[in-house]
Design a protein around this motif. Structure first.
Motif, PDB file in Angstrom:
ATOM      1  N   LEU A 242     -70.964 -31.333   2.892  1.00  0.00           N
ATOM      2  CA  LEU A 242     -71.409 -32.636   3.372  1.00  0.00           C
ATOM      3  C   LEU A 242     -70.300 -33.326   4.166  1.00  0.00           C
ATOM      4  N   MET A 243     -69.088 -33.331   3.628  1.00  0.00           N
ATOM      5  CA  MET A 243     -67.989 -34.004   4.303  1.00  0.00           C
ATOM      6  C   MET A 243     -67.500 -33.215   5.522  1.00  0.00           C
ATOM      7  N   ARG A 244     -67.602 -31.891   5.456  1.00  0.00           N
ATOM      8  CA  ARG A 244     -67.243 -31.089   6.631  1.00  0.00           C
ATOM      9  C   ARG A 244     -68.159 -31.426   7.801  1.00  0.00           C
TER      10      ARG A 244
ATOM     11  N   ARG B 249     -81.243 -30.452   4.186  1.00  0.00           N
ATOM     12  CA  ARG B 249     -80.735 -29.623   5.286  1.00  0.00           C
ATOM     13  C   ARG B 249     -81.857 -29.215   6.224  1.00  0.00           C
ATOM     14  N   ARG B 250     -83.005 -28.904   5.645  1.00  0.00           N
ATOM     15  CA  ARG B 250     -84.139 -28.438   6.444  1.00  0.00           C
ATOM     16  C   ARG B 250     -84.622 -29.528   7.405  1.00  0.00           C
ATOM     17  N   VAL B 251     -84.700 -30.773   6.931  1.00  0.00           N
ATOM     18  CA  VAL B 251     -85.165 -31.864   7.789  1.00  0.00           C
ATOM     19  C   VAL B 251     -84.141 -32.178   8.869  1.00  0.00           C
TER      20      VAL B 251
ATOM     21  N   PHE C  71     -79.127 -34.164  -9.322  1.00  0.00           N
ATOM     22  CA  PHE C  71     -78.542 -33.117  -8.486  1.00  0.00           C
ATOM     23  C   PHE C  71     -79.401 -31.848  -8.496  1.00  0.00           C
ATOM     24  N   ASP C  72     -80.635 -31.971  -8.058  1.00  0.00           N
ATOM     25  CA  ASP C  72     -81.563 -30.842  -7.967  1.00  0.00           C
ATOM     26  C   ASP C  72     -81.270 -30.086  -6.675  1.00  0.00           C
TER      27      ASP C  72
ATOM     28  N   PRO D 296     -72.532 -31.950  -5.837  1.00  0.00           N
ATOM     29  CA  PRO D 296     -72.509 -30.505  -5.600  1.00  0.00           C
ATOM     30  C   PRO D 296     -72.508 -30.215  -4.093  1.00  0.00           C
ATOM     31  N   GLN D 297     -71.652 -29.299  -3.674  1.00  0.00           N
ATOM     32  CA  GLN D 297     -71.468 -28.933  -2.272  1.00  0.00           C
ATOM     33  C   GLN D 297     -70.996 -30.124  -1.429  1.00  0.00           C
TER      34      GLN D 297
END
Length: 463
Positions: A178-180, A112-114, A103-104, A173-174
């Motif tokens: 992701l699910m939203r 997210r960037r890609v 989980f880095d 984490p977060q």
């Protein structure tokens, strides 16, 4: 007819359906609509020293009437998005292996960037009435990124891997973000009803989603439909492949070399989700507890190389080699090797012959979204003398293939008992089971899967 836009991590030429996989599933729909297939080019480019990850070039080419659009990635983005988050976080978590997840936070940033990059590159290629079909865990947030820059087309998503229960998902984490992101889609497709149930429980518990009936859930001011669409194979194509020269050669060679043996077959990627060590331990129990199978049953285990630079995969390879050597050392004879372990990829044209020559197929993953090898084994069998499928209850295929011998791969003794049953199953029972299984894979083949999913997406009301 609206144009289909397919988006996946990798792109294939839809004219080369013999390659199998997603090309088979999408080729017909893409060709019918003169569609667009968008994804990563496969190139990971080095950035200048001290530079920041940059946007890759967009490449367009024609494959008949289908447009292929691919984007290069920087090495930094590829490693964070693909190796890091997709395969270092989502793959192990979605296969219930929290212990192997890394989980880095930098991985999430690259992921997210890609997805933002893909959205920026894809959006100008879209037409107003396109139907967009996005595939798999690499691209979960892509619809939300497209919506953020004004795309109002119908967008569907299909998850090819399993979706774990809510408490496992909540360990990411977060995970809420992701699910939203899934609520930016109009239709969510899953491999099994179990996956749909996990999604339903998660969004109701974590997002206070309101069930709206007819597979619909509302949260974050949007309504999404979630449904199971079990993917299939092209049964006729695989049978035709079995009539080819390579398949026939393989079948005849295996029958000649193992004329005195009964073959058990495993075909997998070398992956910790496939339950390979447990399978070998079950085979060990078979030989130990049912000695009549010694010098009689041979397990051919093909484990194609996969992500060998990752420690967990290197460890798995060593364990498989040690287990194979141990079984062969304890039970082998001068004229019989119990386990034939092959750490190479086998040409797809030879697989039907290998399947047809085998008395039993062992498809025993610890967790799998579907597993098409199980369906290919059924399609390859001689209907007059069919082999038996031993299938993990934790494969998505188990929901459909109820006439297989279903096993818990963690229970090696019970799995050994099921293998013994398969090896000694009467012909009449084999006929009956195979006929039902073949009917099932024909009724829900890959063309049914694509047709039913796209029909549901076209009928789904947005937002």
């Amino acid at each position: 007819m609206p144009r289909l836009v397919a988006v996946s991590n990798r792109v294939a030429d839809p004219r080369n359906v013999a390659a199998g996989g997603l090309a088979v599933a999408l080729s017909e729909a893409l060709r019918q609509t003169g569609g667009l297939w968008f994804g990563w080019s496969g190139k990971a480019l080095q950035t200048a020293q001290g530079g920041t990850p940059g946007e890759g070039d967009l490449h367009l080419q024609q494959a008949g009437n289908v447009t292929l659009a691919t984007v290069d990635l920087s090495r930094e983005d590829h490693d964070a998005y693909y190796l890091g988050y997709s395969n270092g976080v989502l793959w192990p978590v979605f296969h219930y292996r929290l212990d192997l997840a890394d989980f880095d936070s930098n991985f999430l940033n690259g992921y997210r960037r890609v997805n933002q990059l893909f959205a920026r590159k894809l959006a100008p290629l879209l037409q107003p009435d396109d139907i967009i079909w996005i595939h798999d865990y690499h691209l979960i947030p892509l619809a939300s990124e497209l919506r953020a820059i004004g795309c109002g087309q119908k967008i569907g998503f299909f998850l090819h891997v399993p979706l774990p229960p809510p408490l496992i998902l909540a360990a990411i984490p977060q995970h809420e973000w992701l699910m939203r992101a899934l609520f930016a889609y109009d239709l969510l497709g899953f491999q099994s009803h179990a996956d749909v149930e996990h999604f339903s429980r998660y969004v109701q518990a974590e997002a206070q989603a309101e069930p709206m009936g007819e597979h619909r859930y509302r949260a974050f001011h949007r309504t999404v439909r979630a449904q199971a669409f079990p993917i299939g194979i092209d049964v006729d194509e695989f049978m035709e492949l079995g009539r080819g020269e390579e398949a026939q050669e393989t079948y005849e060679m295996m029958c000649a070399q193992y004329a005195r043996r009964r073959l058990l077959l495993g075909i997998d990627r070398l992956d910790y989700s496939k339950g390979l060590p447990q399978r070998l331990k079950a085979f060990y129990r078979l030989l130990a507890e049912y000695p009549e199978n010694r010098s009689s049953a041979t397990l051919v285990q093909i484990a194609a190389p996969s992500r060998e630079s990752v420690d967990a995969y290197a460890d798995l390879r060593r364990e498989m080699e040690q287990l194979s050597g141990s079984i062969n050392g304890e039970f082998g004879e001068l004229d019989w090797m119990p386990v034939r372990y092959i750490h190479r990829t086998t040409a797809r044209k030879r697989l039907p012959g290998l399947c047809r020559a085998s008395r039993v197929a062992l498809v025993t993953p610890l967790r799998d979204g579907m597993n098409l090898v199980a369906k290919e084994f059924i399609a390859a069998q001689d209907p007059e003398d069919p082999g038996v499928l031993v299938l993990s209850r934790f494969a998505g295929a188990a929901e459909q293939l109820r006439e297989a011998l279903l096993v818990n791969p963690y229970d090696t003794r019970a799995t050994a008992q099921a293998i013994q049953q398969a090896l000694h199953m009467p012909l009449a029972e084999r006929h009956q089971r195979h006929q039902k299984l073949l009917e099932r894979i024909r009724a829900q083949d890959v063309h049914w899967w694509s047709r039913e999913y796209l029909r549901a997406l076209s009928e789904t009301e947005g937002a």
